[in-house]
Motif scaffolding. Structure first.
Motif, PDB file in Angstrom:
ATOM      1  N   GLY A 255      52.958  77.631  33.003  1.00  0.00           N
ATOM      2  CA  GLY A 255      53.750  78.701  33.584  1.00  0.00           C
ATOM      3  C   GLY A 255      53.241  80.086  33.250  1.00  0.00           C
ATOM      4  N   VAL A 256      54.023  81.102  33.665  1.00  0.00           N
ATOM      5  CA  VAL A 256      53.609  82.489  33.479  1.00  0.00           C
ATOM      6  C   VAL A 256      54.814  83.330  33.068  1.00  0.00           C
ATOM      7  N   VAL A 257      54.580  84.255  32.125  1.00  0.00           N
ATOM      8  CA  VAL A 257      55.590  85.216  31.681  1.00  0.00           C
ATOM      9  C   VAL A 257      55.282  86.550  32.345  1.00  0.00           C
ATOM     10  N   GLN A 258      56.171  86.986  33.224  1.00  0.00           N
ATOM     11  CA  GLN A 258      56.017  88.237  33.961  1.00  0.00           C
ATOM     12  C   GLN A 258      56.691  89.343  33.155  1.00  0.00           C
ATOM     13  N   LEU A 259      55.907  90.282  32.664  1.00  0.00           N
ATOM     14  CA  LEU A 259      56.421  91.276  31.727  1.00  0.00           C
ATOM     15  C   LEU A 259      57.055  92.458  32.449  1.00  0.00           C
ATOM     16  N   VAL A 260      58.186  92.881  31.895  1.00  0.00           N
ATOM     17  CA  VAL A 260      59.061  93.854  32.526  1.00  0.00           C
ATOM     18  C   VAL A 260      58.718  95.268  32.051  1.00  0.00           C
ATOM     19  N   PHE A 261      59.110  96.293  32.831  1.00  0.00           N
ATOM     20  CA  PHE A 261      58.824  97.678  32.473  1.00  0.00           C
ATOM     21  C   PHE A 261      60.037  98.410  31.887  1.00  0.00           C
ATOM     22  N   GLY A 262      61.248  97.938  32.124  1.00  0.00           N
ATOM     23  CA  GLY A 262      62.456  98.666  31.775  1.00  0.00           C
ATOM     24  C   GLY A 262      62.554  99.007  30.293  1.00  0.00           C
ATOM     25  N   THR A 263      62.977 100.238  30.015  1.00  0.00           N
ATOM     26  CA  THR A 263      63.083 100.722  28.641  1.00  0.00           C
ATOM     27  C   THR A 263      63.938  99.811  27.771  1.00  0.00           C
ATOM     28  N   GLY A 264      65.014  99.271  28.321  1.00  0.00           N
ATOM     29  CA  GLY A 264      65.908  98.425  27.551  1.00  0.00           C
ATOM     30  C   GLY A 264      65.277  97.152  27.033  1.00  0.00           C
ATOM     31  N   PHE A 265      64.122  96.768  27.595  1.00  0.00           N
ATOM     32  CA  PHE A 265      63.436  95.549  27.172  1.00  0.00           C
ATOM     33  C   PHE A 265      62.230  95.824  26.291  1.00  0.00           C
ATOM     34  N   ILE A 266      61.710  97.045  26.354  1.00  0.00           N
ATOM     35  CA  ILE A 266      60.455  97.334  25.657  1.00  0.00           C
ATOM     36  C   ILE A 266      60.641  98.238  24.450  1.00  0.00           C
TER      37      ILE A 266
END
Length: 400
Positions: A255-266
């Protein structure tokens, strides 16, 4: 993704240093690659305020001109429904209405958009500079208790489903839920995964509890995706982001992990504030219920939410935080298992200064180049890995 109340937009652009011009090589690679962003919340935004996304729409983060400027080839339009809609029995209606909105975009601008239902059609449908719109359903609530609705939504073009969102549902426990209902997947959820495998709908494990992800990996016959998740390494204790253990398990199954941009996650503070907001809201609701039971007036939920936001301002973030996530994931699980799922239009503008819209993918490319990633590996991260997984899931379905 829809953030709970905690995430109000507070950053001051006046305080942000000017972004250096992205180099020509990055722009060229962005335009030449097949960029696949697996999470853009445009349909839900259209439900609250209609705009013609075929022309420049400054109030939104996705529109055709900026998608072309940034090199976006495929944008998965998020068909989002909330736990409240699930409880009210309106999720099915909302999902179909949002799909209609995506189809209307294509119908209004057939020279600019095309609806994509198979990775095999990408090259043909991109001709003429079209941006391809695929469908991902965020929250399995619209299927209700009816397994046959999976086939109905597959027929409408849905090609991944995030099994749960911000609350436990019939299918799975949510990472956000303070109390879990099933201890992972429900018995019905195991049937949902099997039917998604049969139909060729990718299973999305973003938003799921850790035990639910483990159950999905035990139940599925094909690779899965995390459509828009961060790496928990950077946000300790934040279950919404994927752990190292589970990221490795997703990769081990192809599978693949699609990384998010949102401040709340990073950003660790933003993630901690969000986690704390769940408990604060639960405490507020319990105290309000006690007031009502005692015959006293309830406190204002709006006032509570405003006070929380004022006390927990959103930090300013920069593209380096996203690049750090990508670097870490590549080292942990391998470059063949990393992608991008921005969450544009889903986080109330709370994004890195240099990644504010679909026009900004070249900034990400330039950052990856500067950190030593080869162009071949960048192409994989931008979309090649997701297309490989989608192709595998589709092939397994047709072989059944």
């Amino acid at each position: 993704m829809r953030f709970p109340f905690v995430f109000g937009l507070t950053l001051s652009m006046a305080a942000v240093p000017a972004l250096a011009a992205t180099n020509e090589a990055a722009h060229r690679l962005a335009q030449d690659s097949i960029i696949v962003d697996t999470h853009i919340d445009a349909p839900g935004e259209l439900m609250s305020h209609w705009d013609d996304l075929g022309v420049a729409t400054p109030g939104k983060e996705f529109d055709y001109p900026r998608a072309r400027q940034g090199g976006l080839a495929i944008g998965f339009m998020s068909i989002y429904t909330s736990p409240d809609q699930d409880n009210a029995g309106t999720a099915w209606q909302s999902a179909n209405t949002q799909i209609d909105a995506v189809e209307a975009m294509v119908g209004r601008h057939p020279d600019k958009f095309a609806k994509l239902t198979s990775p095999a059609d990408v090259a043909r449908q991109r001709q003429g500079g079209k941006v391809l719109l695929a469908l991902g359903m965020e929250n399995g609530a619209p299927i209700g208790d009816d397994l046959s609705q999976l086939a109905a939504f597959h027929k409408r073009g849905v090609r991944y489903i995030t099994l749960a969102h911000s609350a436990n549902n019939r299918i799975s426990d949510s990472s956000y839920a303070l109390q879990k209902k099933w201890g992972g997947l429900s018995p019905f959820g195991e049937k949902v995964v099997a039917e998604m495998n049969r139909l060729g709908i990718m299973v999305d494990v973003s938003h799921l509890s850790d035990d639910s992800i483990r159950d999905v990996l035990a139940a599925t016959d094909v690779p899965v995706i995390a459509s828009h998740s961060g790496m928990r390494h950077f946000t300790p204790g934040f279950e919404r982001n994927i752990s190292d253990e589970l990221a490795k398990a997703v990769a081990a199954e192809g599978g693949v992990v699609q990384l998010v941009f949102g401040t709340g996650f990073i950003d660790a503070k933003a993630a901690s504030d969000l986690q704390a907001s769940f408990q604060a809201e639960a405490d507020f609701d319990r105290e309000n219920a006690a007031l009502v039971a005692a015959g006293k007036p309830a406190r204002s939920k709006d006032d509570f939410e405003k006070a929380w936001k004022d006390a927990h301002p959103m930090p300013v973030t920069h593209i380096a935080a996203v690049l750090d996530q990508i670097d870490y994931a590549v080292k942990l699980i391998g470059v063949d298992h990393v992608g991008i799922g921005s969450d544009f239009d889903g986080v109330s503008g709370n994004l890195p200064v240099e990644l504010k819209s679909v026009a900004d993918y070249p900034n990400l490319v330039a950052g990856l180049q500067a950190r030593g990633h080869s162009d071949a590996d960048i192409r994989k991260i931008l979309g090649g890995n997701l297309l490989r997984v989608w192709t595998a899931v589709e092939k397994a379905a047709t072989a059944r």
